[in-house]
Scaffold this motif. Structure first.
Motif, PDB file in Angstrom:
ATOM      1  N   GLN A  37     -54.913 -11.443  61.451  1.00 33.64           N
ATOM      2  CA  GLN A  37     -53.517 -11.045  61.312  1.00 33.64           C
ATOM      3  C   GLN A  37     -53.087 -10.910  59.845  1.00 33.64           C
ATOM      4  O   GLN A  37     -51.927 -10.649  59.560  1.00 33.64           O
ATOM      5  CB  GLN A  37     -52.575 -11.978  62.073  1.00 33.64           C
ATOM      6  N   PHE A  38     -54.046 -11.062  58.928  1.00 36.36           N
ATOM      7  CA  PHE A  38     -53.824 -10.759  57.515  1.00 36.36           C
ATOM      8  C   PHE A  38     -54.390  -9.375  57.230  1.00 36.36           C
ATOM      9  O   PHE A  38     -55.445  -9.016  57.756  1.00 36.36           O
ATOM     10  CB  PHE A  38     -54.539 -11.767  56.611  1.00 36.36           C
ATOM     11  N   ASP A  39     -53.727  -8.605  56.366  1.00 33.61           N
ATOM     12  CA  ASP A  39     -54.341  -7.362  55.883  1.00 33.61           C
ATOM     13  C   ASP A  39     -55.444  -7.670  54.867  1.00 33.61           C
ATOM     14  O   ASP A  39     -56.453  -6.987  54.819  1.00 33.61           O
ATOM     15  CB  ASP A  39     -53.282  -6.452  55.246  1.00 33.61           C
TER      16      ASP A  39
ATOM     17  N   GLU B 146     -45.873   5.601  51.814  1.00 35.72           N
ATOM     18  CA  GLU B 146     -44.931   6.253  52.733  1.00 35.72           C
ATOM     19  C   GLU B 146     -45.363   6.071  54.187  1.00 35.72           C
ATOM     20  O   GLU B 146     -44.545   5.803  55.070  1.00 35.72           O
ATOM     21  CB  GLU B 146     -44.835   7.749  52.418  1.00 35.72           C
ATOM     22  N   MET B 147     -46.666   6.218  54.432  1.00 36.92           N
ATOM     23  CA  MET B 147     -47.177   6.163  55.802  1.00 36.92           C
ATOM     24  C   MET B 147     -47.534   4.746  56.246  1.00 36.92           C
ATOM     25  O   MET B 147     -47.864   4.519  57.418  1.00 36.92           O
ATOM     26  CB  MET B 147     -48.428   7.054  55.914  1.00 36.92           C
ATOM     27  N   GLY B 148     -47.481   3.782  55.323  1.00 41.65           N
ATOM     28  CA  GLY B 148     -47.903   2.425  55.654  1.00 41.65           C
ATOM     29  C   GLY B 148     -49.387   2.366  55.969  1.00 41.65           C
ATOM     30  O   GLY B 148     -49.827   1.569  56.809  1.00 41.65           O
ATOM     31  N   ALA B 149     -50.180   3.211  55.309  1.00 37.92           N
ATOM     32  CA  ALA B 149     -51.592   3.379  55.655  1.00 37.92           C
ATOM     33  C   ALA B 149     -52.486   2.837  54.552  1.00 37.92           C
ATOM     34  O   ALA B 149     -52.557   3.415  53.472  1.00 37.92           O
ATOM     35  CB  ALA B 149     -51.894   4.858  55.889  1.00 37.92           C
ATOM     36  N   ASN B 150     -53.147   1.714  54.822  1.00 32.93           N
ATOM     37  CA  ASN B 150     -54.190   1.220  53.929  1.00 32.93           C
ATOM     38  C   ASN B 150     -55.492   1.084  54.723  1.00 32.93           C
ATOM     39  O   ASN B 150     -55.553   1.426  55.911  1.00 32.93           O
ATOM     40  CB  ASN B 150     -53.777  -0.109  53.269  1.00 32.93           C
TER      41      ASN B 150
ATOM     42  N   LEU C 207     -48.676  -3.381  53.545  1.00 28.27           N
ATOM     43  CA  LEU C 207     -47.578  -2.477  53.166  1.00 28.27           C
ATOM     44  C   LEU C 207     -46.299  -2.723  53.952  1.00 28.27           C
ATOM     45  O   LEU C 207     -45.273  -2.112  53.663  1.00 28.27           O
ATOM     46  CB  LEU C 207     -48.040  -1.022  53.313  1.00 28.27           C
ATOM     47  N   GLU C 208     -46.351  -3.620  54.924  1.00 24.35           N
ATOM     48  CA  GLU C 208     -45.136  -4.009  55.659  1.00 24.35           C
ATOM     49  C   GLU C 208     -44.512  -5.283  55.084  1.00 24.35           C
ATOM     50  O   GLU C 208     -43.598  -5.853  55.679  1.00 24.35           O
ATOM     51  CB  GLU C 208     -45.453  -4.217  57.152  1.00 24.35           C
TER      52      GLU C 208
END
Length: 371
Positions: free
Chosen positions: A175-177, A337-341, A290-291
Motif C-alpha cells: 500500500q506504499f508507492d 497531471e495523470m497521477g501516473a508513476n 502522486l496522491e
C-alpha cells in the motif's frame, strides 16, 4: 574529510541500481559476477560495479551536462546490459524492489566493505536488496553545495512520488508507492544532513562524528541527500530506480532545472524550521505517491502534492528550456497531471495479469525499450 573538489556547476551524474532476474520464474538471480565479467569487455561511458547482494548491479554515467546526454549514456549502457544478460539467459529490470524475492535467500557480494556492513547490520544487509537511482549535481563551491542540499530538501517528496516504483515486497502490495525507502529508514545513519550553510561548520560536525568512531567516511551516511566532496557534488538518493532509462534521464533533468533555478534566482533561504514538516512530507510521498498531501514548509499550507509538482515544473520551465531539459519537464508534468508513476503501472499490470512473475517479465521488456 577531504576538501570539496571543483566541478562544473549543474553538471550531472546518474547511478542506477538494477535487478538481475532469471527468465523462467523471473525471481532474482545471483549473476552479478558473470555480468561484470562480460560488461568489462565492452567500452562504455561511466562504470559498472557490484552492489550489496549478488543479484544486483550498479551502472553509472560519466560526467554529463544535460538530460539528453544522460539519456544517451544510459541508453548505450542499457544496450550492453541487454546483450550481456541475453548471453546468460537472464534479464535486467528496473523498479525499487523486486516484487516477491525472499530477502533471506540473497547472498552478500564478496567484497570487504559489503562483508563489514553485513557483520554490522545483520539481516538488514540482505533486506537492502533494494534498487535506487542516485543523481549527482555539480555545485560551484562547498558552501553553495550545502545551500543547494537544503533547498533541494523541500523537493524530496516530489522526487519520491515521481520515481516511486516499489509497491510490492515479499509478494504483497504494501500500500506504499515507495516501500523501498522503508528499508533505508531502518539504518541508523539514514535521514537528513545536519542543518548548516557553512562548510567549515559542517567539517567540524563531521570531525566530531568520526571521533566517536560511529562513522569513518561520508559513505557511512545513508542520508536522503549527502555532499560528495570528492566529486564536488551533492547526491540525491531518494529516487526508486525507474522502469525505463528515459524516466531516469527525465528525473535528472528535473534536478538540473531545479538547481539552475536555485543558482540563478536564489528563490528562498532554507531554514532549520523547514525540517519540521520534512518527515511528514516524505512519508506522504512514500505512502501515497502522486496522491500525497504536501505541507509547504514556509506557510504550513496543505495542498495536493501533484498540484505543487505542477506549479514547481511551471516555475522552472524557463531554466529547463535553457538547459535543453524541456522534454524532461513535459514528461513529468504529464505524469503529475495523470497521477501516473511506475508504481501505478506495476499495480495496473498486476490487476490485469494476476501474476507477479508476469509483471516482472513485462517490466524486463519495458527496460529493454520494447513496451
Amino acid at each position: 574529510m577531504e576538501p570539496f573538489h571543483q566541478s562544473a556547476a549543474l553538471s550531472l551524474g546518474v547511478e542506477l541500481e538494477l535487478q538481475l532476474v532469471n527468465t523462467h520464474d523471473y525471481d532474482l538471480a545471483p549473476y552479478s559476477d558473470e555480468m561484470l565479467r562480460l560488461m568489462r569487455k565492452i567500452p562504455l561511458p561511466g562504470s559498472v560495479v557490484p552492489e550489496m547482494t549478488s543479484s544486483m548491479i550498479e551502472v553509472s554515467t560519466g560526467i554529463c551536462h544535460s538530460a539528453s546526454e544522460v539519456l544517451g549514456q544510459l541508453s548505450e549502457i542499457r544496450a550492453a546490459l541487454v546483450r550481456c544478460a541475453d548471453k546468460l539467459n537472464i534479464a535486467c529490470v528496473g523498479g525499487g524492489t523486486h516484487p516477491y524475492q525472499q530477502w533471506h535467500e540473497q547472498r552478500i557480494y564478496d567484497r570487504p566493505r559489503f562483508r563489514q556492513l553485513s557483520e554490522l547490520y545483520g539481516y538488514l544487509s540482505k533486506q537492502f536488496t533494494i534498487f535506487g537511482q542516485h543523481v549527482h549535481i555539480g555545485c560551484p563551491d562547498a558552501d553553495a553545495a550545502l545551500l543547494m542540499l537544503h533547498r533541494m530538501s523541500r523537493y524530496i517528496p516530489h522526487f519520491i512520488a515521481l520515481s516511486a516504483s516499489s509497491p510490492y515486497v515479499q509478494g504483497q502490495d504494501t500500500q506504499f508507492d515507495s516501500a523501498r525507502l522503508n528499508s533505508v529508514f531502518a539504518f541508523p545513519m539514514s535521514g537528513r544532513a545536519p542543518f548548516t550553510l557553512s562548510w567549515d561548520e559542517f567539517a567540524k560536525w563531521f570531525a566530531k562524528s568520526t571521533r566517536t568512531g560511529v562513522v569513518k567516511s561520508m559513505k557511512d551516511f545513508y542520508w536522503d541527500i549527502r555532499p560528495k566532496p570528492e566529486f564536488g557534488t551533492i547526491e540525491i538518493r531518494v529516487f526508486d530506480t525507474p522502469l525505463t532509462v528515459e524516466r531516469a534521464a527525465a528525473l535528472s533533468g528535473f534536478v538540473q532545472s531545479l538547481a539552475a533555478w536555485f543558482l540563478k534566482e536564489q528563490p528562498f533561504v532554507p531554514e532549520e524550521d523547514d525540517y519540521m514538516v520534512y518527515t511528514y512530507n516524505r512519508f506522504q510521498a512514500c505512502r501515497f505517491g502522486l496522491e500525497a498531501v504536501y505541507v509547504e514548509p514556509s506557510t504550513g499550507e496543505h495542498m495536493p502534492l501533484r498540484e505543487h509538482i505542477q506549479q514547481t515544473l511551471a516555475r522552472i520551465m524557463p531554466h529547463a528550456l535553457e538547459l535543453g531539459a524541456g522534454g524532461s519537464i513535459d514528461t513529468l508534468r504529464m505524469s503529475a497531471e495523470m497521477g501516473a508513476n511506475d508504481a501505478r503501472w506495476l499495480r495496473e499490470n498486476y490487476s490485469r495479469e494476476r501474476l507477479l512473475a508476469e509483471v516482472v517479465r513485462q517490466a524486463a521488456e519495458r527496460f529493454r525499450g520494447r513496451t
